[in-house]
Design a protein around this motif. Structure first.
Motif, PDB file in Angstrom:
ATOM      1  N   THR A 136       0.825  -1.209   0.000  1.00  0.00           N
ATOM      2  CA  THR A 136       0.000   0.000   0.000  1.00  0.00           C
ATOM      3  C   THR A 136       0.855   1.253   0.000  1.00  0.00           C
ATOM      4  O   THR A 136       0.565   2.231  -0.694  1.00  0.00           O
ATOM      5  N   ALA A 137       1.936   1.236   0.752  1.00  0.00           N
ATOM      6  CA  ALA A 137       2.809   2.406   0.855  1.00  0.00           C
ATOM      7  C   ALA A 137       3.800   2.500  -0.295  1.00  0.00           C
ATOM      8  O   ALA A 137       4.202   3.602  -0.678  1.00  0.00           O
ATOM      9  N   LEU A 138       4.192   1.363  -0.865  1.00  0.00           N
ATOM     10  CA  LEU A 138       5.267   1.342  -1.857  1.00  0.00           C
ATOM     11  C   LEU A 138       4.797   1.520  -3.296  1.00  0.00           C
ATOM     12  O   LEU A 138       5.552   1.990  -4.146  1.00  0.00           O
ATOM     13  N   VAL A 139       3.563   1.132  -3.573  1.00  0.00           N
ATOM     14  CA  VAL A 139       3.065   1.095  -4.950  1.00  0.00           C
ATOM     15  C   VAL A 139       1.999   2.165  -5.157  1.00  0.00           C
ATOM     16  O   VAL A 139       1.009   2.191  -4.429  1.00  0.00           O
ATOM     17  N   PRO A 140       2.168   3.063  -6.141  1.00  0.00           N
ATOM     18  CA  PRO A 140       1.159   4.092  -6.378  1.00  0.00           C
ATOM     19  C   PRO A 140      -0.253   3.559  -6.573  1.00  0.00           C
ATOM     20  O   PRO A 140      -1.224   4.208  -6.152  1.00  0.00           O
ATOM     21  N   LEU A 141      -0.403   2.390  -7.176  1.00  0.00           N
ATOM     22  CA  LEU A 141      -1.741   1.814  -7.315  1.00  0.00           C
ATOM     23  C   LEU A 141      -2.262   1.220  -6.007  1.00  0.00           C
ATOM     24  O   LEU A 141      -3.417   0.792  -5.935  1.00  0.00           O
ATOM     25  N   GLY A 142      -1.396   1.152  -4.993  1.00  0.00           N
ATOM     26  CA  GLY A 142      -1.839   0.764  -3.669  1.00  0.00           C
ATOM     27  C   GLY A 142      -2.085  -0.710  -3.449  1.00  0.00           C
ATOM     28  O   GLY A 142      -2.772  -1.106  -2.498  1.00  0.00           O
ATOM     29  N   ARG A 143      -1.499  -1.544  -4.288  1.00  0.00           N
ATOM     30  CA  ARG A 143      -1.695  -2.991  -4.119  1.00  0.00           C
ATOM     31  C   ARG A 143      -0.577  -3.752  -4.803  1.00  0.00           C
ATOM     32  O   ARG A 143       0.200  -3.201  -5.572  1.00  0.00           O
ATOM     33  N   GLU A 144      -0.548  -5.061  -4.511  1.00  0.00           N
ATOM     34  CA  GLU A 144       0.390  -5.961  -5.182  1.00  0.00           C
ATOM     35  C   GLU A 144      -0.096  -6.271  -6.601  1.00  0.00           C
ATOM     36  O   GLU A 144      -1.289  -6.188  -6.893  1.00  0.00           O
ATOM     37  N   GLY A 145       0.858  -6.639  -7.443  1.00  0.00           N
ATOM     38  CA  GLY A 145       0.490  -7.127  -8.764  1.00  0.00           C
ATOM     39  C   GLY A 145       0.009  -8.561  -8.685  1.00  0.00           C
ATOM     40  O   GLY A 145       0.406  -9.333  -7.807  1.00  0.00           O
ATOM     41  N   ARG A 146      -0.855  -8.935  -9.601  1.00  0.00           N
ATOM     42  CA  ARG A 146      -1.392 -10.298  -9.648  1.00  0.00           C
ATOM     43  C   ARG A 146      -0.667 -11.105 -10.725  1.00  0.00           C
ATOM     44  O   ARG A 146      -0.302 -10.569 -11.772  1.00  0.00           O
ATOM     45  N   TYR A 147      -0.517 -12.382 -10.462  1.00  0.00           N
ATOM     46  CA  TYR A 147       0.124 -13.235 -11.466  1.00  0.00           C
ATOM     47  C   TYR A 147      -0.602 -13.138 -12.802  1.00  0.00           C
ATOM     48  O   TYR A 147       0.026 -13.149 -13.867  1.00  0.00           O
ATOM     49  N   SER A 148      -1.919 -13.042 -12.757  1.00  0.00           N
ATOM     50  CA  SER A 148      -2.689 -12.980 -13.997  1.00  0.00           C
ATOM     51  C   SER A 148      -2.306 -11.764 -14.833  1.00  0.00           C
ATOM     52  O   SER A 148      -2.353 -11.808 -16.073  1.00  0.00           O
ATOM     53  N   GLU A 149      -1.911 -10.674 -14.164  1.00  0.00           N
ATOM     54  CA  GLU A 149      -1.526  -9.461 -14.885  1.00  0.00           C
ATOM     55  C   GLU A 149      -0.166  -9.624 -15.554  1.00  0.00           C
ATOM     56  O   GLU A 149       0.078  -9.081 -16.648  1.00  0.00           O
ATOM     57  N   ILE A 150       0.721 -10.379 -14.924  1.00  0.00           N
ATOM     58  CA  ILE A 150       2.037 -10.618 -15.525  1.00  0.00           C
ATOM     59  C   ILE A 150       1.928 -11.642 -16.651  1.00  0.00           C
ATOM     60  O   ILE A 150       2.530 -11.480 -17.717  1.00  0.00           O
ATOM     61  N   THR A 151       1.142 -12.681 -16.425  1.00  0.00           N
ATOM     62  CA  THR A 151       0.990 -13.698 -17.476  1.00  0.00           C
ATOM     63  C   THR A 151       0.335 -13.110 -18.721  1.00  0.00           C
ATOM     64  O   THR A 151       0.684 -13.488 -19.844  1.00  0.00           O
ATOM     65  N   ALA A 152      -0.600 -12.187 -18.535  1.00  0.00           N
ATOM     66  CA  ALA A 152      -1.236 -11.551 -19.700  1.00  0.00           C
ATOM     67  C   ALA A 152      -0.194 -10.836 -20.554  1.00  0.00           C
ATOM     68  O   ALA A 152      -0.230 -10.898 -21.795  1.00  0.00           O
ATOM     69  N   ALA A 153       0.756 -10.177 -19.899  1.00  0.00           N
ATOM     70  CA  ALA A 153       1.816  -9.480 -20.629  1.00  0.00           C
ATOM     71  C   ALA A 153       2.751 -10.470 -21.317  1.00  0.00           C
ATOM     72  O   ALA A 153       3.181 -10.251 -22.459  1.00  0.00           O
ATOM     73  N   ILE A 154       3.091 -11.548 -20.619  1.00  0.00           N
ATOM     74  CA  ILE A 154       3.982 -12.554 -21.200  1.00  0.00           C
ATOM     75  C   ILE A 154       3.339 -13.196 -22.422  1.00  0.00           C
ATOM     76  O   ILE A 154       3.989 -13.357 -23.470  1.00  0.00           O
ATOM     77  N   LEU A 155       2.065 -13.554 -22.325  1.00  0.00           N
ATOM     78  CA  LEU A 155       1.382 -14.155 -23.468  1.00  0.00           C
ATOM     79  C   LEU A 155       1.285 -13.176 -24.630  1.00  0.00           C
ATOM     80  O   LEU A 155       1.440 -13.564 -25.789  1.00  0.00           O
ATOM     81  N   PHE A 156       1.051 -11.910 -24.337  1.00  0.00           N
ATOM     82  CA  PHE A 156       1.008 -10.903 -25.399  1.00  0.00           C
ATOM     83  C   PHE A 156       2.352 -10.825 -26.122  1.00  0.00           C
ATOM     84  O   PHE A 156       2.407 -10.851 -27.360  1.00  0.00           O
ATOM     85  N   LEU A 157       3.447 -10.746 -25.363  1.00  0.00           N
ATOM     86  CA  LEU A 157       4.771 -10.641 -25.978  1.00  0.00           C
ATOM     87  C   LEU A 157       5.147 -11.902 -26.741  1.00  0.00           C
ATOM     88  O   LEU A 157       5.934 -11.846 -27.695  1.00  0.00           O
ATOM     89  N   ALA A 158       4.611 -13.040 -26.325  1.00  0.00           N
ATOM     90  CA  ALA A 158       4.907 -14.303 -27.006  1.00  0.00           C
ATOM     91  C   ALA A 158       4.077 -14.484 -28.274  1.00  0.00           C
ATOM     92  O   ALA A 158       4.432 -15.287 -29.140  1.00  0.00           O
ATOM     93  N   SER A 159       2.993 -13.741 -28.401  1.00  0.00           N
ATOM     94  CA  SER A 159       2.019 -13.981 -29.462  1.00  0.00           C
ATOM     95  C   SER A 159       2.290 -13.163 -30.713  1.00  0.00           C
ATOM     96  O   SER A 159       3.090 -12.210 -30.713  1.00  0.00           O
TER      97      SER A 159
END
Length: 256
Positions: free
Chosen positions: A213-236
């Protein structure tokens, strides 16, 4: 959703848990054939139970050893006849990490062996199949620590910076063969890295989560689903003209 990876062969390192397992499930959901590599064979076997039948092969081994890269690539080629995507995801960040002064030679070699040497070995060994196909995509899991070093984590930070340059070198030298290479740099994610998780108490994990909450401007942790979406996009094929890119996915953390 259209199956972007129908019939394509995807090799993922560090696939047994965490982000690697999330990638395996996401690629499988879009029709991919999977070659999954991890040191933990039991967790790999458990993951395969969650995937469509007869769509994955497993290889248990240390990614920092040349034999692991050679044999797993050979196994994937024998099973699928091609390797379309490499996801270099295996990584460690030991709890006893420290500054350069406090880092032992053994720990330095251990971190570099998995995070950088392992990525080099797998990239080197998939180049032959990908050059023969005149196409291929590599996506490497770096970290915001590779862009802005994390205090008291010198070996990890240096290894992830090296991984970014490895990705760029591959993009520069092998784009002429239709091979693309890109990096993702995740920030604060929903779960601690696998090699640390077993050493942290539930209280430690709750405190870590709260600090996002204090470290990230969006106020939350990233989700694995958000990283995998980027990885699949770059792979596609959707990212067919993206080569040598470093995609920061950190909720704005590196802006602070």
């Amino acid at each position: 959703m259209a199956e972007r990876f129908q019939g394509q062969s995807v090799l993922i390192t560090g696939a047994a848990s965490g982000l690697g397992a999330a990638c395996a499930r996401a690629f499988a959901a879009e029709g991919a054939l999977l070659a999954l590599v991890d040191l933990n064979g039991e967790k790999l076997a458990a993951l395969r139970q969650q995937l469509p039948a007869k769509t994955s092969i497993l290889f248990a081994g240390d990614v920092g050893q040349e034999e692991t890269a050679l044999q797993s690539v050979e196994l994937a080629m024998k099973a699928f006849g091609r390797i379309d995507v490499l996801v270099n995801n295996a990584g460690i960040d030991p709890l006893d990490a420290g500054s350069i002064e406090d880092t032992s030679v053994a720990l330095w070699d251990q971190v570099m062996g998995v995070n950088l040497r392992g990525a080099f070995l797998f990239a080197k060994n998939v180049l032959g199949p990908m050059k023969g196909q005149r196409r291929g995509s590599m996506v490497h899991t770096s970290s915001i620590s590779g862009l802005r070093p994390t205090p008291e984590e010198a070996a990890y930070s240096v290894s992830k910076a090296g991984l970014i340059q490895l990705s760029r070198s591959l993009a520069l030298d092998f784009g002429k063969y239709g091979i693309r290479s890109n990096c993702v740099c995740p920030g604060f994610l929903e779960a601690v890295m696998g090699d640390r998780a077993s050493s942290l108490s539930q209280t430690d994990l709750v405190a870590r989560s709260a600090s996002a909450t204090a470290l990230v401007p969006l106020g939350r942790e990233g989700r694995y689903s958000e990283i995998t979406a980027a990885i699949l996009f770059l792979a596609s094929a959707e990212s067919a003209y993206i080569n040598g890119a470093t995609l920061v996915i950190d909720g704005g953390m590196t802006l602070a």
